[in-house]
Design a protein around this motif. Sequence first.
Motif, PDB file in Angstrom:
ATOM      1  N   THR A  48       7.727 -40.826  41.597  1.00  0.00           N
ATOM      2  CA  THR A  48       8.521 -41.256  40.907  1.00  0.00           C
ATOM      3  C   THR A  48       8.199 -40.596  39.320  1.00  0.00           C
ATOM      4  O   THR A  48       8.934 -40.371  38.661  1.00  0.00           O
ATOM      5  CB  THR A  48       8.160 -42.947  40.753  1.00  0.00           C
ATOM      6  OG1 THR A  48       8.355 -43.385  42.060  1.00  0.00           O
ATOM      7  CG2 THR A  48       8.898 -43.578  39.744  1.00  0.00           C
ATOM      8  N   GLU A  51       9.902 -37.100  39.258  1.00  0.00           N
ATOM      9  CA  GLU A  51      11.163 -37.307  39.131  1.00  0.00           C
ATOM     10  C   GLU A  51      11.599 -37.738  37.532  1.00  0.00           C
ATOM     11  O   GLU A  51      12.388 -37.159  36.800  1.00  0.00           O
ATOM     12  CB  GLU A  51      11.767 -38.513  39.977  1.00  0.00           C
ATOM     13  CG  GLU A  51      13.114 -38.716  40.042  1.00  0.00           C
ATOM     14  CD  GLU A  51      13.793 -39.763  40.879  1.00  0.00           C
ATOM     15  OE1 GLU A  51      15.075 -40.236  40.654  1.00  0.00           O
ATOM     16  OE2 GLU A  51      13.033 -40.572  41.443  1.00  0.00           O
ATOM     17  N   LYS A  52      10.663 -38.634  36.883  1.00  0.00           N
ATOM     18  CA  LYS A  52      10.846 -38.983  35.382  1.00  0.00           C
ATOM     19  C   LYS A  52      10.917 -37.774  34.475  1.00  0.00           C
ATOM     20  O   LYS A  52      11.478 -37.658  33.600  1.00  0.00           O
ATOM     21  CB  LYS A  52       9.989 -40.123  35.101  1.00  0.00           C
ATOM     22  CG  LYS A  52      10.435 -41.661  35.682  1.00  0.00           C
ATOM     23  CD  LYS A  52       9.527 -42.415  35.101  1.00  0.00           C
ATOM     24  CE  LYS A  52       9.964 -43.804  35.953  1.00  0.00           C
ATOM     25  NZ  LYS A  52       8.824 -44.893  35.380  1.00  0.00           N
ATOM     26  N   ARG A  54      11.090 -34.899  35.252  1.00  0.00           N
ATOM     27  CA  ARG A  54      12.215 -33.782  35.915  1.00  0.00           C
ATOM     28  C   ARG A  54      11.450 -32.404  36.114  1.00  0.00           C
ATOM     29  O   ARG A  54      11.973 -31.252  35.762  1.00  0.00           O
ATOM     30  CB  ARG A  54      13.147 -33.569  34.884  1.00  0.00           C
ATOM     31  CG  ARG A  54      14.131 -34.861  34.505  1.00  0.00           C
ATOM     32  CD  ARG A  54      15.147 -34.892  33.516  1.00  0.00           C
ATOM     33  NE  ARG A  54      15.855 -33.506  33.464  1.00  0.00           N
ATOM     34  CZ  ARG A  54      17.026 -33.321  33.668  1.00  0.00           C
ATOM     35  NH1 ARG A  54      17.867 -34.404  34.262  1.00  0.00           N
ATOM     36  NH2 ARG A  54      17.642 -32.174  33.837  1.00  0.00           N
ATOM     37  N   LEU A  55      10.407 -32.310  36.731  1.00  0.00           N
ATOM     38  CA  LEU A  55       9.513 -31.539  37.178  1.00  0.00           C
ATOM     39  C   LEU A  55      10.189 -30.362  38.127  1.00  0.00           C
ATOM     40  O   LEU A  55      10.096 -29.081  37.650  1.00  0.00           O
ATOM     41  CB  LEU A  55       8.250 -31.724  37.627  1.00  0.00           C
ATOM     42  CG  LEU A  55       7.249 -32.337  36.641  1.00  0.00           C
ATOM     43  CD1 LEU A  55       5.892 -32.929  37.270  1.00  0.00           C
ATOM     44  CD2 LEU A  55       6.948 -31.600  35.408  1.00  0.00           C
ATOM     45  N   THR A  57      13.439 -29.822  38.465  1.00  0.00           N
ATOM     46  CA  THR A  57      14.542 -29.185  37.552  1.00  0.00           C
ATOM     47  C   THR A  57      14.014 -28.132  36.585  1.00  0.00           C
ATOM     48  O   THR A  57      14.342 -26.894  36.480  1.00  0.00           O
ATOM     49  CB  THR A  57      15.226 -30.197  36.783  1.00  0.00           C
ATOM     50  OG1 THR A  57      15.879 -31.004  37.466  1.00  0.00           O
ATOM     51  CG2 THR A  57      16.514 -29.624  36.026  1.00  0.00           C
ATOM     52  N   LYS A  58      12.774 -28.472  35.985  1.00  0.00           N
ATOM     53  CA  LYS A  58      12.067 -27.466  35.042  1.00  0.00           C
ATOM     54  C   LYS A  58      11.514 -26.483  35.956  1.00  0.00           C
ATOM     55  O   LYS A  58      11.826 -25.229  35.367  1.00  0.00           O
ATOM     56  CB  LYS A  58      10.971 -28.221  34.112  1.00  0.00           C
ATOM     57  CG  LYS A  58      11.467 -29.009  33.165  1.00  0.00           C
ATOM     58  CD  LYS A  58      10.496 -29.929  32.605  1.00  0.00           C
ATOM     59  CE  LYS A  58      11.185 -31.098  31.583  1.00  0.00           C
ATOM     60  NZ  LYS A  58      10.071 -31.804  31.032  1.00  0.00           N
ATOM     61  N   GLU A  60      12.909 -25.175  38.528  1.00  0.00           N
ATOM     62  CA  GLU A  60      13.961 -24.339  39.259  1.00  0.00           C
ATOM     63  C   GLU A  60      14.590 -23.550  37.858  1.00  0.00           C
ATOM     64  O   GLU A  60      14.870 -22.348  38.381  1.00  0.00           O
ATOM     65  CB  GLU A  60      15.256 -25.426  39.632  1.00  0.00           C
ATOM     66  CG  GLU A  60      16.497 -24.649  40.178  1.00  0.00           C
ATOM     67  CD  GLU A  60      17.505 -25.540  40.397  1.00  0.00           C
ATOM     68  OE1 GLU A  60      18.472 -25.270  40.970  1.00  0.00           O
ATOM     69  OE2 GLU A  60      17.623 -26.747  39.894  1.00  0.00           O
ATOM     70  N   LYS A  61      14.726 -24.172  36.853  1.00  0.00           N
ATOM     71  CA  LYS A  61      15.184 -23.459  35.707  1.00  0.00           C
ATOM     72  C   LYS A  61      14.201 -22.286  35.336  1.00  0.00           C
ATOM     73  O   LYS A  61      14.782 -21.197  34.677  1.00  0.00           O
ATOM     74  CB  LYS A  61      15.212 -24.250  34.389  1.00  0.00           C
ATOM     75  CG  LYS A  61      16.548 -25.479  34.605  1.00  0.00           C
ATOM     76  CD  LYS A  61      16.927 -26.146  33.285  1.00  0.00           C
ATOM     77  CE  LYS A  61      18.040 -27.024  33.567  1.00  0.00           C
ATOM     78  NZ  LYS A  61      18.316 -28.032  32.610  1.00  0.00           N
ATOM     79  N   SER A 161       3.549 -41.435  32.431  1.00  0.00           N
ATOM     80  CA  SER A 161       5.215 -41.697  32.560  1.00  0.00           C
ATOM     81  C   SER A 161       5.567 -42.686  33.374  1.00  0.00           C
ATOM     82  O   SER A 161       6.777 -43.035  33.568  1.00  0.00           O
ATOM     83  CB  SER A 161       5.560 -40.393  33.087  1.00  0.00           C
ATOM     84  OG  SER A 161       5.397 -40.138  34.465  1.00  0.00           O
TER      85      SER A 161
END
Length: 162
Positions: A48, A51-52, A54-55, A57-58, A60-61, A161
């Motif tokens: 959770t 997800e909060k 956004r690891l 996503t970071k 991936e970017k 978090s």
Amino acid sequence: MALLVSSMATTQMPLQFASKTSGYKKAATTMRGAGKPATTSNNIKLLTNVEKLRLLTKAEKAGLLSAAEKAGFSLSSIEKLGLLSKAEELGVLSAATDPSTPSALLTLSLGLLGLGPFLVFLVPEEYPWEIGLQVVVALGCVVGGSAAFAASNFVSNLQKSS
């Protein structure tokens, strides 16, 4: 339904009766303090919090996921190698949910960052190998201390978090 029970210290403590219980947990869940929720010591939800924050996503970017895939690391290969079970055996996943981990890592980092200059001061500089030893120890302490400091910050952010 609440019931007041006198304790030995002459204070009254409200108890709450659970209405639905089943099986072997009946004795443990029948009565509990109304002011105290039934929680465990490790109530940090890692996925959770990931997800909060956004690891993924970071990552991936930043190109880390594609680099890992090019290196042969995919979810199926991680599963086949048993890396998650090995991490749990080593206590890595449990340490991520332990509230004392960030402070322990911070203490380790401060110790390493202080140990490097102290050992450079103690080791004499009479021979070239001693200077090489100073460089290796200083580099190891700076890299290890910096990594422990970063890990302390990361685990602290992951835990708070919630």
